[in-house]
Design a protein around this motif. Structure first.
Motif, PDB file in Angstrom:
ATOM      1  N   THR A   3      15.910  12.472 -32.772  1.00 24.69           N
ATOM      2  CA  THR A   3      15.775  11.151 -33.397  1.00 24.69           C
ATOM      3  C   THR A   3      14.873  10.247 -32.554  1.00 24.69           C
ATOM      4  N   ASN A   4      15.123  10.252 -31.258  1.00 20.09           N
ATOM      5  CA  ASN A   4      14.330   9.376 -30.385  1.00 20.09           C
ATOM      6  C   ASN A   4      12.860   9.767 -30.378  1.00 20.09           C
ATOM      7  N   ALA A   5      12.591  11.075 -30.361  1.00 21.23           N
ATOM      8  CA  ALA A   5      11.197  11.536 -30.341  1.00 21.23           C
ATOM      9  C   ALA A   5      10.509  11.209 -31.665  1.00 21.23           C
ATOM     10  N   ILE A   6      11.253  11.364 -32.753  1.00 22.48           N
ATOM     11  CA  ILE A   6      10.669  11.108 -34.072  1.00 22.48           C
ATOM     12  C   ILE A   6      10.331   9.630 -34.260  1.00 22.48           C
ATOM     13  N   LEU A   7      11.175   8.783 -33.700  1.00 19.99           N
ATOM     14  CA  LEU A   7      10.901   7.346 -33.751  1.00 19.99           C
ATOM     15  C   LEU A   7       9.530   7.043 -33.127  1.00 19.99           C
ATOM     16  N   LEU A   8       9.205   7.769 -32.063  1.00 16.56           N
ATOM     17  CA  LEU A   8       7.908   7.543 -31.400  1.00 16.56           C
ATOM     18  C   LEU A   8       6.748   7.936 -32.311  1.00 16.56           C
ATOM     19  N   THR A   9       6.938   9.014 -33.083  1.00  8.81           N
ATOM     20  CA  THR A   9       5.862   9.417 -34.009  1.00  8.81           C
ATOM     21  C   THR A   9       5.683   8.351 -35.097  1.00  8.81           C
ATOM     22  N   HIS A  10       6.782   7.719 -35.490  1.00 12.53           N
ATOM     23  CA  HIS A  10       6.682   6.653 -36.493  1.00 12.53           C
ATOM     24  C   HIS A  10       5.900   5.472 -35.908  1.00 12.53           C
ATOM     25  N   LEU A  11       6.141   5.215 -34.628  1.00 12.18           N
ATOM     26  CA  LEU A  11       5.424   4.096 -33.991  1.00 12.18           C
ATOM     27  C   LEU A  11       3.914   4.367 -33.962  1.00 12.18           C
TER      28      LEU A  11
END
Ligand code: NAP
Length: 301
Positions: free
Chosen positions: A267-275
């Motif tokens: 989840t945390n890594a995916i949030l970065l891709t969204h950013l």
């Protein structure tokens, strides 16, 4: 039956983070600044402080400029909305997250509506929820995205399979169900009023559990060979556990996400891709720029 394969989020998150670090460097080279995330936090209880710390550390590792705006626990709805609007208007901020839960006096809806959909990297604004519902390209809630991405990246077949999602919240259960439908699964959504949860679970090839209820799904309920994604995070006797009784489920399932170490790290890594996506989309068009490659499998999600 042999024990289930463990679907661990850590190695997948590491893979995503490496790609994000390259995208950050490329953005930086073109724009002269790193992508920037701001987290609005109202009061500070222990879990939200830990979560915030984790986000900030994850961002620092890949060169993202992450910071937070902290309001006192007695902050009013108007002051939180004002803080969000200020970040919306700041061209040097690419993504905004509001740390949940909010104090009871503040209406969630008022805050969610205030976030600029273009900066809503956790996909909570109604516009992004609507885009997901229609199968269009918006920002997905990161946890639901991670729950499905862990299946995709682990090579689990979704198409045509019977999936049960337990939980119908706007941030986890429903978006996970919509994503599974998009992946051509046949999906049943269960919730606290479901009459016979065990009967639904027994038929499922894929079970996604997001209820916040430790031990809700046991091995005895599962179809042998089912794939289990446990999104739950609960603290029991000082330990973090999911919603699935891991000890029994691991003996019946063919694959299962551990808690901790499954959906959470992804989840945390995916949030970065969204950013990164938010930053690239908001940046003025540069005719010389090469488009950022999609970081996730399954296309530009
Ligand atoms: P939520 O808003 O409380 O929703 C829980 C859902 O589960 C509701 O739809 C509820 O049904 C349903 N439910 C509760 N007890 C049930 C039962 N006994 N049988 C069937 N359904 C039941 O929670 P959430 O925000 O979606 O979060 C769900 C879980 O995921 C929590 O444990 C949370 O900590 C965790 N989480 C994990 C991450 C991560 O990164 N891994 C991120 C966010 C949340 P009703 O709608 O009928 O009330």
């Amino acid at each position: 039956m042999s024990r289930a394969r463990l679907l661990e989020g850590g190695p997948l998150a590491e893979e995503i983070r490496r790609a994000v670090a390259e995208d950050v460097a490329s953005f930086m080279a073109r724009r002269g600044r790193p992508p920037a995330l701001r987290v609005v936090i109202v009061g500070r209880d222990a879990p939200s402080a830990v979560y915030l710390e984790r986000i900030l550390r994850g961002c620092a590792k890949v060169g993202i400029d992450a910071g937070f705006v902290e309001l006192e626990g007695e902050a009013t709805e108007a002051s939180v909305v004002a803080a969000v609007r200020e970040l919306n208007e700041d061209p040097a901020v690419d993504g905004v997250i509001v740390q949940m839960p909010l104090p009871p006096a503040i209406r969630l809806r008022a805050i969610v509506d205030a976030i600029d959909p273009a900066k809503d990297i956790d996909g909570i604004h109604p516009l992004n929820a609507g885009l997901l519902r229609l199968g269009y390209d918006g920002f997905l809630p990161a946890t639901a995205h991670a729950a499905i991405e862990i299946l995709r990246r682990s090579g689990i077949e979704i198409e045509g399979r019977d999936a049960v999602v337990i939980g119908r919240s706007a941030v986890v259960g429903m978006p996970a169900a919509f994503l599974l439908v998009q992946e051509d699964a046949t999906v049943t959504v269960c919730h606290s009023r479901t009459r016979d949860l065990a009967a639904h679970v027994a038929r499922a090839d894929i079970v996604v559990v997001a209820a916040g209820h430790p031990g809700l799904v046991t091995g005895a309920m599962l179809k042998p060979g089912a794939v289990v994604v446990d999104v739950g995070i609960n603290v029991v006797d000082g330990h973090i556990v999911g919603d699935v009784d891991f000890a029994t489920a691991v003996e019946v399932a063919s694959a299962i996400t551990p808690v901790p170490g499954g959906v959470g790290p992804l989840t945390n890594a995916i949030l970065l891709t969204h950013l990164i996506r938010a930053a690239e989309r908001q940046a003025p068009t540069d005719p010389l720029a090469t488009p950022a490659r999609p970081v996730l499998s399954g296309g530009d999600r």
